[in-house]
Scaffold this motif. Structure first.
Motif, mmCIF file in Angstrom:
data_model
loop_
_atom_site.group_PDB
_atom_site.id
_atom_site.type_symbol
_atom_site.label_atom_id
_atom_site.label_comp_id
_atom_site.label_asym_id
_atom_site.label_seq_id
_atom_site.Cartn_x
_atom_site.Cartn_y
_atom_site.Cartn_z
ATOM 1 N N MET B 177 36.087 57.122 49.794
ATOM 2 C CA MET B 177 36.508 55.805 49.321
ATOM 3 C C MET B 177 35.886 54.665 50.128
ATOM 4 O O MET B 177 35.844 53.529 49.674
ATOM 5 N N PRO B 195 41.102 50.437 47.531
ATOM 6 C CA PRO B 195 40.346 49.362 46.885
ATOM 7 C C PRO B 195 41.171 48.085 46.730
ATOM 8 O O PRO B 195 42.386 48.096 46.873
ATOM 9 N N CYS B 351 42.376 58.233 47.040
ATOM 10 C CA CYS B 351 43.176 57.510 48.035
ATOM 11 C C CYS B 351 44.648 57.530 47.676
ATOM 12 O O CYS B 351 45.496 57.104 48.446
ATOM 13 N N TRP B 353 46.272 55.933 45.228
ATOM 14 C CA TRP B 353 46.835 54.662 44.777
ATOM 15 C C TRP B 353 47.339 54.739 43.329
ATOM 16 O O TRP B 353 48.370 54.201 42.997
ATOM 17 N N CYS B 354 46.580 55.393 42.438
ATOM 18 C CA CYS B 354 47.008 55.406 41.026
ATOM 19 C C CYS B 354 47.310 56.821 40.526
ATOM 20 O O CYS B 354 46.654 57.787 40.917
ATOM 21 N N CYS B 357 44.789 59.588 38.944
ATOM 22 C CA CYS B 357 43.871 60.122 39.942
ATOM 23 C C CYS B 357 44.628 61.007 40.935
ATOM 24 O O CYS B 357 44.253 62.151 41.169
ATOM 25 N N CYS B 398 40.067 52.108 40.646
ATOM 26 C CA CYS B 398 38.655 52.081 41.043
ATOM 27 C C CYS B 398 37.893 53.152 40.284
ATOM 28 O O CYS B 398 38.450 53.892 39.476
ATOM 29 N N ALA B 401 38.104 57.926 39.996
ATOM 30 C CA ALA B 401 38.629 58.807 38.956
ATOM 31 C C ALA B 401 37.678 58.918 37.756
ATOM 32 O O ALA B 401 37.388 60.025 37.299
#
Ligand SMILES: Cc1cc2nc3c(=O)[nH]c(=O)nc-3n(C[C@H](O)[C@H](O)[C@H](O)COP(=O)(O)O)c2cc1C
Ligand code: SF4
Lengths: 155, 435
Positions: B177, B195, B351, B353-354, B357, B398, B401
């Motif tokens: 990342m 991100p 990472c 975050w979402c 992913c 980002c 994915a």
């Protein structure tokens, strides 16, 4: 307590940044170079020195795989497990290393000599399959027995 | 090809050691900087780069001159205070090793490219963000930066021009990342490499909230040559193979005769790279497919090999040129195992975050692992394709994915029969054959 040598190097590192916190990754790596890994105590001391809370620094330390928050051996072996190495014999190499060292990924040999860790592509795909021991890249490890002699040169 | 046709690599030393500053100057190094400072305005440098049709070599192919032009200039609030330029030397895209070759062999070329980028955009501070495993690159760059300061190519009032630039080397500590440009900026600020929302784009609000240009190493290395020899010369390097300007460092890894990297006119065909430069497949291995530009690009097959390797042409056949370093799949490597290796990488590097992913990729790894072990079900194949759709652009924060979705969707589509065989026969056919 951080040593004088560590503090000297950290101060030099921090010169590249306008805020002490920004240099924390470099500072962690300096402490790790001196001690092998980042103990809870070192983390607390460094956090205080960089004007961060220990949790804040740990959130950074645990994000980056080259910062070790657990004890490692005298030498760290990074085995590339990404696709270019996979396609040319990564599995055989990994099996061979695990058998030779009698440890699995994430483990350290009983004599504290080697720690075996998985790694993302090391960027030496033209000589895959590859590993890295400390700061040295070793490529072209096909057949895997080629690694035996290399291991002998790390005490 | 002559050295003039290989501006990036033609002057490398035969022994693989980095060019020192004197050697670099002898090859014409820092002439572009001298010319720019003496004869050209910052806007003039930017226009030349725009005219050259240089597109970003980090994978997305964004036109470099336009990227620079989004940096605010003039008398507004953004123009007072520091501005930054950052070289993205994270190079963690699996299968990619071109930036390392440039840094290890000719570090001053990158420094001069950054100087010109800084001059064009008004930056006064530069960082070279190098991945933590690249010790050789870091050594070469560290020495070159010191040499450049020694000759006043860096520092204050460079060559008496009034232009200033400080340059720092930042060694990273792992994590794919960090190469995503906003993750990189967070990492450079000493944070986790997650991100940032775009907009605002880094050119307006980047490092420490200040205007920042992030460019790939290979992109920046082209700039001194463009300024020295002109945009027209640069466009001509592609020999009309492509609308893009310049050369490209292509590479090949996998079971080819000569894995490696070669600087060729941009738009050279995949077949020429594979057959002539990489020497074709090793004896006893047949070609089955390739990823044209790193792990996060779609598979291409034999029928696509005549595609010209440039940003637009590769897109037309359903993939992306990406980093231009191809990864070859042969007939004795299991396509499911290869896919598992790819997706393990993306899952581990996510990472978190979402949701698509973080959750989706670990599910994909789980399903692929089951299929490879002979415990998959036929429905899994459609589930994998469904996951590829959920990971596609628009669902995540980002491009990691979507990058994972590219080899996944195309791999399942092109090698579906191999997936089905694993499930039907309840084992990996390659493991039996090889053991
Ligand atoms: C997950 C991820 C990883 C990336 N890694 C890199 C990298 O290592 N190097 C790089 O130049 N660009 C990388 N990129 C692309 C950058 O975000 C950015 O587009 C690039 O540095 C821009 O430079 P360019 O315009 O010169 O190509 C990555 C993107 C993503 C989504
Ligand atoms: S797509 Fe993945 S890597 Fe990117 S922000 Fe979301 S969770 Fe993180």
């Amino acid at each position: 307590m951080l040593s004088g040598a560590e503090l000297n190097e950290i101060e030099k590192e921090l010169r590249a940044y306008s805020d002490r916190k920004m240099g924390c990754i470099g500072a962690l790596k300096i402490v790790q170079r001196h001690r092998g890994w980042i103990t809870d105590e070192a983390l607390r001391d460094l956090a205080g020195y960089l004007e961060m809370t220990p949790d804040e620094l740990d959130s950074v330390a645990t994000f980056y795989p080259l910062v070790f928050r657990r004890q490692v051996g005298r030498h760290v072996i990074l085995v590339c497990d990404s696709v270019s190495c996979y396609n040319v014999g990564y599995e055989e190499l990994l099996w061979h290393l695990m058998k030779r060292l009698a440890i699995g990924l994430g483990q350290t040999t009983a004599d504290g000599r080697f720690t075996l860790l998985p790694a993302a592509c090391l960027g030496v795909c033209e000589s895959a399959p590859a590993i890295m021991i400390d700061a040295d890249v070793h490529g072209g490890l096909e057949p895997p027995e080629k690694v035996d002699q290399i291991l002998n040169s790390y005490e | 090809m002559s050295n003039a046709e290989r501006p990036l690599t033609g002057d490398f030393r035969a022994d693989g050691r980095p060019l020192g500053i004197g050697e670099y100057e002898k090859t014409g190094g820092y002439l572009a900087l001298r010319r720019a400072l003496k004869e050209m305005s910052p806007a003039g440098v930017m226009d030349e780069v725009k005219d050259s049709r240089l597109r970003g070599r980090g994978g997305a192919g964004f036109p470099t001159g336009s990227k620079w032009s989004f940096v605010p200039s003039g008398a507004d609030v953004f123009s007072s205070g520091p501005k930054f330029i950052v070289a993205n030397a994270d190079e963690m895209e699996p299968g990619t090793f071109k930036d390392r070759i440039l840094m290890e062999n000719n570090p001053h070329m990158l420094i001069e490219g950054m100087l010109l980028g800084a001059y064009a955009t008004g930056a006064d501070c530069a960082y070279i963000f190098v991945r933590g495993e690249y010790f050789g690159s870091a050594r070469a760059i560290g020495k070159a930066v010191a040499e450049a300061y020694g000759k006043n190519y860096l520092g204050k009032n460079i060559l008496g021009s009034g232009f200033n630039l400080e340059m720092h080397l930042h060694m990273s500590a792992g994590r794919y990342m960090c190469g995503e440009e906003t993750g990189l900026l967070n990492s450079l600020e000493g944070k986790r490499a997650i991100p940032r929302t775009k907009p605002p784009y880094p050119q307006v609000s980047g490092f420490m909230g200040r205007p920042t240009v992030v460019n790939n190493v290979e992109t920046l290395c082209n700039v001194p040559h463009i300024i020295r020899n002109g945009a027209e010369w640069f466009r001509g390097l592609s020999r009309g193979f492509s609308g893009d300007g310049g050369t490209k460092i292509y590479g090949a890894s996998g079971r080819v005769k000569r894995p490696g990297a070669w600087e060729l006119p941009i738009g050279t065909t995949a077949r020429e790279i594979l057959e002539e430069h990489a020497g074709g497949m090793r004896d006893g291995f047949r070609f089955r497919g390739l990823l044209p530009g790193g792990a996060s690009t779609e598979f291409l097959l034999e029928e696509h090999l005549d595609v010209r390797m440039d940003f637009d042409s590769v897109q037309k056949v359903g993939s992306r040129m990406g980093t231009g370093t191809m990864i070859i799949l042969d007939d004795r490597t299991c396509p499911v195992g290869m896919q598992l290796s790819l997706q393990k990488f993306f899952a581990r590097e996510s990472c978190g975050w979402c949701t698509p992913c973080r959750e989706g990729l670990s599910w994909v790894v789980h399903m692929l692992g089951a299929i490879e072990e002979g415990q998959g079900e036929m429905e899994d194949i459609d589930l994998l394709l469904e996951q590829a759709r959920l990971l596609a652009p628009g669902h995540t924060f980002c491009a990691l994915a979507p990058g994972a979705a590219e080899p996944l969707g195309s791999g399942v589509k092109y090698f579906r029969q191999d997936f089905e065989r694993h499930i039907r026969e309840k084992h990996c056919p390659w493991k039996i054959k090889n053991s």
